[in-house]
Design an enzyme around this catalytic site. Structure first.
Site, PDB file in Angstrom:
ATOM      1  N   CYS A  29       0.831  -1.214   0.000  1.00  0.00           N
ATOM      2  CA  CYS A  29       0.000   0.000   0.000  1.00  0.00           C
ATOM      3  C   CYS A  29       0.866   1.264   0.000  1.00  0.00           C
ATOM      4  O   CYS A  29       1.497   1.591   1.009  1.00  0.00           O
ATOM      5  CB  CYS A  29      -0.918  -0.037   1.222  1.00  0.00           C
ATOM      6  SG  CYS A  29      -1.864   1.466   1.499  1.00  0.00           S
ATOM      7  N   CYS A  32      -0.166   3.892   2.522  1.00  0.00           N
ATOM      8  CA  CYS A  32       0.224   3.476   3.879  1.00  0.00           C
ATOM      9  C   CYS A  32       1.646   3.918   4.174  1.00  0.00           C
ATOM     10  O   CYS A  32       1.939   4.419   5.263  1.00  0.00           O
ATOM     11  CB  CYS A  32       0.113   1.957   4.023  1.00  0.00           C
ATOM     12  SG  CYS A  32      -1.556   1.309   3.775  1.00  0.00           S
TER      13      CYS A  32
END
Length: 104
Positions: A29, A32
């Protein structure tokens, strides 16, 4: 204090700390990774709050505590209960969530 969860035991951590902020993330991600330093900075500024990073793919029981279906998701827990969660890649979303849980 910022730590990464090493087992699927988020409920135990939430039960043993008054206020817990969680970043649900995954290695693939990109957002993230972008948010991790911002989350870490907030952790350094709020020593009375437990900050955790949870790998949402490795720990499904921990993921269920905040009904995570998108990443990154940030969840705030107080006194063992979920207060709120947001899916954001902006620091303002994080600070709003932190204010909500610490001012309740």
């Amino acid at each position: 204090m910022l730590q990464e969860l090493n087992a699927d035991n988020l409920q135990e951590v939430v039960d043993n700390n008054e206020v817990v902020m969680v970043q649900y993330a995954a290695s693939w991600c990109g957002n993230c990774r972008i948010m991790k330093p911002k989350f870490k900075k907030l952790a350094g500024e709020n020593e009375n709050v437990t900050f955790l990073i949870v790998d949402a793919e490795k720990f499904p029981e921990s993921r269920k505590l905040a009904n995570v279906n998108n990443l990154p998701t940030f969840a705030a827990f107080k006194n063992g209960k979920l207060v709120n969660q947001v899916q954001t890649n902006k620091i303002e979303g994080l600070t709003d969530l932190l204010n909500e849980v610490t001012n309740n």
